[in-house]
Scaffold this motif. Structure first.
Motif, PDB file in Angstrom:
ATOM      1  N   GLY A 297       3.850 -12.138  -8.067  1.00 20.13           N
ATOM      2  CA  GLY A 297       4.871 -10.873  -7.797  1.00 20.13           C
ATOM      3  C   GLY A 297       5.487 -10.521  -8.753  1.00 20.13           C
ATOM      4  N   GLN A 298       6.249 -11.414  -9.601  1.00 23.52           N
ATOM      5  CA  GLN A 298       6.910 -10.965 -10.848  1.00 23.52           C
ATOM      6  C   GLN A 298       6.101 -10.284 -11.897  1.00 23.52           C
ATOM      7  N   ILE A 299       4.898 -10.678 -11.953  1.00 23.22           N
ATOM      8  CA  ILE A 299       4.307  -9.885 -12.953  1.00 23.22           C
ATOM      9  C   ILE A 299       3.784  -8.734 -12.496  1.00 23.22           C
ATOM     10  N   TRP A 300       3.244  -8.606 -10.853  1.00 19.02           N
ATOM     11  CA  TRP A 300       2.820  -7.271 -10.415  1.00 19.02           C
ATOM     12  C   TRP A 300       3.954  -6.007 -10.538  1.00 19.02           C
ATOM     13  N   THR A 301       5.329  -6.722 -10.235  1.00 22.56           N
ATOM     14  CA  THR A 301       6.377  -5.669 -10.399  1.00 22.56           C
ATOM     15  C   THR A 301       6.567  -5.063 -11.828  1.00 22.56           C
ATOM     16  N   GLN A 302       6.301  -6.019 -13.030  1.00 20.57           N
ATOM     17  CA  GLN A 302       6.414  -5.211 -14.455  1.00 20.57           C
ATOM     18  C   GLN A 302       5.251  -4.303 -14.445  1.00 20.57           C
ATOM     19  N   TRP A 303       4.139  -4.422 -13.727  1.00 20.64           N
ATOM     20  CA  TRP A 303       3.105  -3.375 -13.855  1.00 20.64           C
ATOM     21  C   TRP A 303       3.444  -2.081 -13.158  1.00 20.64           C
ATOM     22  N   VAL A 304       4.002  -2.470 -11.730  1.00 19.50           N
ATOM     23  CA  VAL A 304       4.595  -1.120 -11.293  1.00 19.50           C
ATOM     24  C   VAL A 304       5.652  -0.545 -11.710  1.00 19.50           C
ATOM     25  N   ALA A 305       6.528  -1.200 -12.538  1.00 25.58           N
ATOM     26  CA  ALA A 305       7.731  -0.503 -13.318  1.00 25.58           C
ATOM     27  C   ALA A 305       6.967   0.625 -14.367  1.00 25.58           C
TER      28      ALA A 305
ATOM     29  N   PRO B  66      -1.879   0.276 -12.628  1.00 22.40           N
ATOM     30  CA  PRO B  66      -2.435  -0.759 -11.892  1.00 22.40           C
ATOM     31  C   PRO B  66      -2.624  -1.827 -12.631  1.00 22.40           C
ATOM     32  N   MET B  67      -2.439  -3.296 -12.090  1.00 16.98           N
ATOM     33  CA  MET B  67      -2.484  -4.649 -12.850  1.00 16.98           C
ATOM     34  C   MET B  67      -3.930  -4.924 -12.813  1.00 16.98           C
ATOM     35  N   PRO B  68      -4.450  -5.361 -14.059  1.00 16.98           N
ATOM     36  CA  PRO B  68      -5.725  -5.905 -14.160  1.00 16.98           C
ATOM     37  C   PRO B  68      -5.554  -7.391 -13.551  1.00 16.98           C
ATOM     38  N   TYR B  69      -6.603  -7.726 -12.727  1.00 16.98           N
ATOM     39  CA  TYR B  69      -6.752  -9.004 -12.529  1.00 16.98           C
ATOM     40  C   TYR B  69      -8.238  -9.695 -12.499  1.00 16.98           C
ATOM     41  N   ALA B  70      -8.282 -10.989 -12.394  1.00 15.84           N
ATOM     42  CA  ALA B  70      -9.518 -11.693 -12.306  1.00 15.84           C
ATOM     43  C   ALA B  70      -9.374 -12.690 -11.052  1.00 15.84           C
TER      44      ALA B  70
ATOM     45  N   VAL C 295      -5.340  -3.935  -9.367  1.00 17.56           N
ATOM     46  CA  VAL C 295      -4.250  -4.015  -8.158  1.00 17.56           C
ATOM     47  C   VAL C 295      -3.530  -2.670  -8.140  1.00 17.56           C
ATOM     48  N   SER C 296      -3.443  -2.294  -7.094  1.00 12.31           N
ATOM     49  CA  SER C 296      -2.521  -0.798  -6.816  1.00 12.31           C
ATOM     50  C   SER C 296      -1.332  -0.946  -7.294  1.00 12.31           C
ATOM     51  N   ILE C 297      -0.541  -0.038  -7.467  1.00 13.42           N
ATOM     52  CA  ILE C 297       0.864  -0.177  -7.523  1.00 13.42           C
ATOM     53  C   ILE C 297       1.729  -0.075  -6.396  1.00 13.42           C
ATOM     54  N   GLU C 298       1.071   0.303  -5.438  1.00 14.98           N
ATOM     55  CA  GLU C 298       2.005   0.406  -4.248  1.00 14.98           C
ATOM     56  C   GLU C 298       1.376  -0.599  -3.074  1.00 14.98           C
ATOM     57  N   ARG C 299       2.194  -0.918  -2.126  1.00 18.91           N
ATOM     58  CA  ARG C 299       1.633  -1.336  -1.061  1.00 18.91           C
ATOM     59  C   ARG C 299       0.999  -0.729  -0.160  1.00 18.91           C
ATOM     60  N   ASP C 300      -0.415  -0.563  -0.253  1.00 18.48           N
ATOM     61  CA  ASP C 300      -1.093   0.735   0.410  1.00 18.48           C
ATOM     62  C   ASP C 300      -2.071   0.020   1.527  1.00 18.48           C
ATOM     63  N   CYS C 301      -2.071  -1.010   1.780  1.00 18.77           N
ATOM     64  CA  CYS C 301      -2.968  -1.718   2.693  1.00 18.77           C
ATOM     65  C   CYS C 301      -2.345  -2.689   3.278  1.00 18.77           C
TER      66      CYS C 301
ATOM     67  N   THR D 114      -3.829  -3.247  -2.961  1.00 12.20           N
ATOM     68  CA  THR D 114      -5.237  -3.215  -2.787  1.00 12.20           C
ATOM     69  C   THR D 114      -5.648  -3.721  -4.052  1.00 12.20           C
ATOM     70  N   PHE D 115      -6.696  -4.706  -3.950  1.00  8.46           N
ATOM     71  CA  PHE D 115      -7.091  -5.191  -5.054  1.00  8.46           C
ATOM     72  C   PHE D 115      -8.495  -4.358  -5.173  1.00  8.46           C
ATOM     73  N   HIS D 116      -8.853  -3.655  -6.106  1.00  7.57           N
ATOM     74  CA  HIS D 116     -10.135  -2.801  -6.258  1.00  7.57           C
ATOM     75  C   HIS D 116     -11.058  -3.576  -7.004  1.00  7.57           C
ATOM     76  N   VAL D 117     -12.294  -3.705  -6.605  1.00  9.91           N
ATOM     77  CA  VAL D 117     -13.307  -4.444  -7.047  1.00  9.91           C
ATOM     78  C   VAL D 117     -14.152  -3.619  -8.060  1.00  9.91           C
ATOM     79  N   GLU D 118     -14.276  -4.217  -9.418  1.00 10.79           N
ATOM     80  CA  GLU D 118     -15.125  -3.341 -10.276  1.00 10.79           C
ATOM     81  C   GLU D 118     -16.105  -3.730 -11.064  1.00 10.79           C
ATOM     82  N   THR D 119     -16.285  -5.193 -11.162  1.00  6.52           N
ATOM     83  CA  THR D 119     -16.954  -6.015 -11.905  1.00  6.52           C
ATOM     84  C   THR D 119     -17.240  -7.372 -11.299  1.00  6.52           C
TER      85      THR D 119
END
Length: 486
Positions: free
Chosen positions: A191-199, A203-207, A266-272, A293-298
């Motif tokens: 959550g702390q890391i996601w907040t930095q991407w939101v700022a 969108p936050m890259p994730y695996a 990961v989206s920058i909003e709590r949208d789901c 939302t976690f969008h699946v790309e690969t």
């Protein structure tokens, strides 16, 4: 002792000791794998490995209860111990000591390998082919808001400046083939890391990694200090570096021996809406909340991949074994850093991570001259309730070391006879409260604050037990043991 560098060698080792239940018949793709796994927890059976799941390609498998209590009564914590590279017969306190000790050793950084050497990239799916529908993701419980795509996988994220990489476990629900929604708590590291991407407005890259080396799953699920590198800590436990490979589409390194890796943003909003979900407290979930939302790309995966799952609920599952041990190790570390002579800490499995036992040695008064048990109790609470991990624990018991804290029968006896009905406790008001512990009122959940308590059960004088071990002369006991049974 042996470290298992991938999930498959770990499963083979469990199989050799009779702790794998091979489910060869086809199971449905909805509830059956989860229901079998849940029953396996409750009767302490071998861990179920599902070889045929309806609705998915042949070869795709599910693995349940990866770090629950073993079916071997002579080594109940074998799955956790072996996951961490410890001997299968290791006791709970020995595992906690190992987890705590590793925090004071130099980390062993991971080593990057080429894609051709990485089993996790044997199959690469992009675009429309990168779809969750091809994988055996069941419903965990019948009141859940959806199929949970993550219950035992590792989420890998890093800060925008790249200085902090975090490996953690958080529940993530499948929305459809291309979307997931995950519970992101602001106070937790992800959550702390996601907040930095939101700022940053990005969108936050994730695996999301399914089925890495068991130690990776275990360490992802326990607290270690913020900004510490889980990969380095795992290397310390393993005694060797974790092999990683660059993700296909992201600037993230992922465990090379993993079964499946899902990449995206990961989206920058709590949208789901996420949830409800049956959690570790032992109750089916109610309600949902807006989450990113976690969008699946690969997606990449090994041939014939294995998807592990933890089906949380009433004891005993991974929340009450591995996670509880991690929380206890965190508490032990901070208490010893505060120069308190703690013998061990333990969270009884059946307390569903609502109790913490702090065990004092018999000579603690000599080690802390002039300190009363009331003062010690207060000090323990002051240390613990400042830590992030203790947000989950509402009740702490300071106990003597004259019983086995891992034996629930002995714990119930000791607490029943030593907890004063109204006194001998330190109450800490206005502590941080989140919704996961089950014991608070709605007003306290809304306010995010409530009381926590440390019970002083320390005896002023050690009483002998009316037991076989303490109630008879040694020569009588030995004669009886030599002739048992008659």
């Amino acid at each position: 002792m042996k470290y298992y560098g991938d999930l498959r060698s770990f499963i083979t080792a469990l199989d050799e000791m009779g702790d794998i239940m091979h489910v060869q018949r086809e199971v449905d793709g909805d509830f059956e794998p989860s229901a079998i796994t849940r029953r396996s927890y409750e009767i302490q059976s071998p861990a179920p490995l599902f070889h045929k799941v309806a609705g998915v390609a042949p070869g795709f498998r599910l693995f349940g209860a990866p770090a629950a209590l073993s079916s071997r009564s002579d080594m109940p914590y074998a799955r956790v111990a072996m996951s961490l590279g410890l001997a299968p017969e290791s006791s709970g306190p020995e595992i906690i000591e190992a987890l705590s000790a590793a925090r004071f050793k130099p980390g062993i950084p991971p080593v990057r390998v080429e894609s051709a050497q990485a089993e996790c990239q044997q199959n690469i799916l992009r675009g429309d082919a990168a779809n969750l529908d091809r994988f055996p993701i069941p419903f965990a419980h019948d009141k859940d808001g959806g199929r949970y795509a993550n219950t035992w996988g590792t989420l890998i994220v890093k800060t925008p400046d790249g200085k902090w990489v975090n490996w953690s476990i958080a529940r993530v629900m499948k929305v459809d083939g291309k979307r997931m929604v995950g519970l992101i708590v602001p106070s937790q590291h992800i959550g702390q890391i996601w907040t930095q991407w939101v700022a940053r407005g990005e969108p936050m890259p994730y695996a999301l990694v399914q089925g890495p080396a068991p130690a990776i799953s275990c360490v992802s699920g326990i607290p270690i200090p913020a900004h510490a590198d889980e990969a380095d800590y795992i290397g310390t436990l393993a005694g060797e570096p974790v092999p990683v490979v660059k993700a296909i589409s992201l600037d993230l390194d992922v465990p090379a021996t993993a079964e499946i890796v899902i990449e995206g943003h990961v989206s920058i909003e709590r949208d789901c809406q996420e949830g409800p979900y049956g959690e570790y407290g032992g109750y089916l979930g109610e309600g949902s909340s807006a989450q990113p939302t976690f969008h699946v790309e690969t997606i990449t995966h090994r041939d014939d991949p294995i998807w592990p799952m933890s089906i949380t609920g009433r004891p005993t599952d991974e929340s009450h074994t591995l996670w509880a041990m991690g929380l206890a190790a965190d508490a032990l570390t901070y208490l010893r850093e505060a120069e308190l002579p703690i013998k061990t800490t333990w969270i009884p499995e059946d307390s569903t991570v609502h109790w913490l036992l702090v065990v004092m040695p018999e000579n603690w008064r000599e080690l802390l001259p002039g300190i009363s048990s009331e003062e010690l109790t207060q000090r323990i609470g002051e240390v613990l309730f400042k830590t992030d991990a203790m947000v989950f624990i509402p009740k702490v018991y300071v106990v003597d070391d004259d019983f086995d804290p891992t034996n629930l029968r002995e714990v119930v006896w000791a607490l029943s006879t030593r907890v004063h009905p109204v006194g001998r406790r330190a109450v800490f008001d206005d502590q941080r409260v989140i919704r996961l512990p089950q014991c608070y009122d709605e007003a306290e959940y809304v306010a995010g604050k409530g009381a926590k308590v440390v019970f002083d059960t320390l005896q002023t004088k050690r009483h002998l037990h009316a037991s076989f071990a303490q109630g008879y002369p040694e020569e009588v006991r030995q004669r009886i043991l030599d002739n048992w049974p008659e």
